[in-house]
Design an enzyme around this catalytic site. Structure first.
Site, PDB file in Angstrom:
ATOM      1  N   ARG A 232       0.826  -1.219   0.000  1.00  0.00           N
ATOM      2  CA  ARG A 232       0.000   0.000   0.000  1.00  0.00           C
ATOM      3  C   ARG A 232       0.858   1.266   0.000  1.00  0.00           C
ATOM      4  O   ARG A 232       0.437   2.285  -0.554  1.00  0.00           O
ATOM      5  CB  ARG A 232      -0.963  -0.006   1.182  1.00  0.00           C
ATOM      6  CG  ARG A 232      -2.186  -0.869   0.916  1.00  0.00           C
ATOM      7  CD  ARG A 232      -3.162  -0.815   2.068  1.00  0.00           C
ATOM      8  NE  ARG A 232      -4.446  -1.385   1.702  1.00  0.00           N
ATOM      9  CZ  ARG A 232      -5.411  -1.647   2.574  1.00  0.00           C
ATOM     10  NH1 ARG A 232      -5.242  -1.381   3.858  1.00  0.00           N
ATOM     11  NH2 ARG A 232      -6.549  -2.154   2.162  1.00  0.00           N
TER      12      ARG A 232
ATOM     13  N   LYS B 264     -18.894 -17.745   2.980  1.00  0.00           N
ATOM     14  CA  LYS B 264     -20.335 -17.595   3.187  1.00  0.00           C
ATOM     15  C   LYS B 264     -21.047 -16.789   2.122  1.00  0.00           C
ATOM     16  O   LYS B 264     -20.586 -15.730   1.719  1.00  0.00           O
ATOM     17  CB  LYS B 264     -20.564 -16.922   4.540  1.00  0.00           C
ATOM     18  CG  LYS B 264     -20.233 -17.820   5.711  1.00  0.00           C
ATOM     19  CD  LYS B 264     -20.560 -17.106   6.989  1.00  0.00           C
ATOM     20  CE  LYS B 264     -20.442 -18.063   8.183  1.00  0.00           C
ATOM     21  NZ  LYS B 264     -20.706 -17.340   9.429  1.00  0.00           N
TER      22      LYS B 264
ATOM     23  N   GLY C 158     -10.035  -8.675   0.493  1.00  0.00           N
ATOM     24  CA  GLY C 158      -9.694  -9.615   1.566  1.00  0.00           C
ATOM     25  C   GLY C 158      -8.617 -10.634   1.248  1.00  0.00           C
ATOM     26  O   GLY C 158      -7.495 -10.290   0.908  1.00  0.00           O
TER      27      GLY C 158
ATOM     28  N   GLY D 105     -12.572  -4.110   1.687  1.00  0.00           N
ATOM     29  CA  GLY D 105     -13.989  -3.776   1.780  1.00  0.00           C
ATOM     30  C   GLY D 105     -14.476  -2.877   0.645  1.00  0.00           C
ATOM     31  O   GLY D 105     -15.590  -3.053   0.136  1.00  0.00           O
TER      32      GLY D 105
HETATM   33  C1  3PG Z   1      -8.659  -1.623   4.888  1.00  0.00           C
HETATM   34  O1  3PG Z   1      -7.643  -2.027   5.445  1.00  0.00           O
HETATM   35  O2  3PG Z   1      -9.496  -2.378   4.376  1.00  0.00           O
HETATM   36  C2  3PG Z   1      -8.851  -0.151   4.765  1.00  0.00           C
HETATM   37  O3  3PG Z   1      -7.734   0.515   5.219  1.00  0.00           O
HETATM   38  C3  3PG Z   1     -10.107   0.311   5.470  1.00  0.00           C
HETATM   39  O4  3PG Z   1     -10.014   0.041   6.833  1.00  0.00           O
HETATM   40  P1  3PG Z   1     -11.338  -0.082   7.692  1.00  0.00           P
HETATM   41  O5  3PG Z   1     -12.022  -1.334   7.273  1.00  0.00           O
HETATM   42  O6  3PG Z   1     -10.892  -0.097   9.124  1.00  0.00           O
HETATM   43  O7  3PG Z   1     -12.179   1.141   7.378  1.00  0.00           O
HETATM   44 MG    MG Z   2     -11.486  -3.502   6.082  1.00  0.00          MG
END
Ligand code: 3PG
Ligand code: MG
Length: 395
Positions: A36, A197, A354, A377
């Protein structure tokens, strides 16, 4: 695209408030994956080249509005400096006196990293006053944090409304890769969706069946779809209560002309552990006391054929229990196939979310994919067809 980029901005002599996502994994004080940080370098380089002063805003973990020393960005300041290859100064607060002083003292060619924005409740509450305090520090706002764009926070959304704003290079790259995969793709388009899931990916599946030509379902999710068709999945991970939902998704897919691809053979075992004794059986013959841990070779062959005929692939989630060998076979084989086709210029492949990047890295396939998203996410929400507040605010 509906938003401005760094090319549209005059940055000379300006303080450029830049939202980045450097929420990186750290173990024993060391950054274990700097991806990142590496991916924001083009943006920082461009801002510096245009004579701007980059002031980085970022979150680190989920401190919930409290100062949590283990979540201080000061801990990774040196790693950021090393990757960016420029001096990085640090401000002990992201707003107020310490931030203002650090901005005033910032020299040309230097970068300032502000302390974790989530040490303030105003960040996650997207409080107007907090956003105004951030905005007061700079002249221009750049959002380069696609992976945090699903959060409507002060530093991702609020501040964009208060300053001239644009997308950074990584944000641009993420958005254009995702658009080419799902908004304006070359067809046929294949989506591979795996994971444990169905319940966590209902919206995603519902959106995808309207957009793709083939939806390959793997992992525990596939068991739910199989069970919904009356297949006995034995002791497999399965959400039996979602049978009706699975049938609805299948029906919706049929109406939209999307073919749902489920495993035709599976690898089953009696224990969930690495090296567990296993056998490969037709999907309809899972023994009552066994669980499905991977798709079998015939399924891989079927997926490979579909990929051979495809122009675009979007991938999220593993096809089996990839973290324990040998149940990583289907994930590895399909990923390697996609990588091979991408390398040969026959397939545009985009992956994210993920576990996915970990699985593709493990398969040695990630480097040859067309684009690997840095987002977890945010990638999922984008696949669900949702608008991301951080992106919308740039428009
Ligand atoms: C992540 O690691 O998915 C992003 O930095 C967002 O983090 P968060 O899910 O804590 O908002
Ligand atoms: Mg996250």
């Amino acid at each position: 695209m509906a938003w401005k980029t760094l090319d549209d901005m005059d940055l000379s002599g300006k303080v450029v408030l830049t939202r980045v996502d450097i929420n990186v994994p750290v173990k024993d004080g060391k950054v274990t994956d700097a991806t990142r940080i590496e991916r924001i370098k083009p943006t920082i380089d461009d801002i510096l080249a245009k004579g701007g002063k980059p002031v980085l805003m970022a979150h680190f973990g989920r401190p919930k509005g409290q100062v949590v020393p283990e979540m201080s960005l000061g801990l990774i300041k040196d790693a950021v400096a090393e990757v960016l290859g420029v001096p990085v100064k640090f401000a002990t607060d992201c707003i107020g006196g310490p931030a203002k002083e650090a901005v005033e003292e910032l020299g040309t060619g230097e970068v300032l990293l502000l302390e974790n924005t989530r040490f303030h409740k105003g960040e996650t509450d997207n409080d107007g006053q907090f956003a105004a305090s951030l905005a007061a520090l700079g002249d221009v706002y750049v959002n380069d944090a696609f992976s945090a764009a699903h959060r409507a926070h002060g530093s991702t959304e609020g501040v964009a409304k208060l300053l001239p704003s644009c997308a950074g290079r990584l944000m641009q790259a993420e958005l254009s890769a995702l658009e080419s995969a799902l908004s304006t793709p070359e067809r046929p388009v294949v989506a591979v969706v795996g994971g444990a899931k169905v319940s966590t990916k209902l919206d995603l599946l519902g959106n995808l069946v309207r957009k793709v030509d083939y939806l390959v379902i793997g992992g525990g999710m596939a068991n739910t779809f199989l069970a919904a068709e009356g297949v006995d999945v034995g002791k497999s991970l399965c959400e039996h209560d979602l049978a009706e939902t699975a049938r609805e998704i299948t029906k919706k897919a049929g109406e939209a002309g999307c073919e749902i691809v489920l495993p035709v053979d599976v690898v089953v075992a009696r224990e969930f552990k690495a090296g567990a004794e296993n056998e490969t059986v037709p999907t309809t013959e899972c023994p009552a006391d066994a669980m499905i841990l991977d798709a079998g070779p015939k399924s891989v062959e079927k997926i490979s054929k579909i990929l051979d005929g495809a122009k675009t692939l979007i991938w999220n989630g593993p096809l089996g229990a990839f973290e324990i060998e040998p149940f990583d076979m289907a994930t590895n084989a399909a990923a390697q196939k996609a990588a091979e086709l991408s390398k040969a210029g026959k397939l545009v492949s985009v992956a994210g979310g993920g576990d996915t990047v970990a699985a593709l890295n493990k398969a040695g396939a990630a480097d040859d994919f067309t684009y690997i998203s840095t987002a977890g996410g945010a990638f999922l929400e984008w696949m669900e067809g949702k608008e991301l507040p951080g992106v919308v605010a740039l428009g």
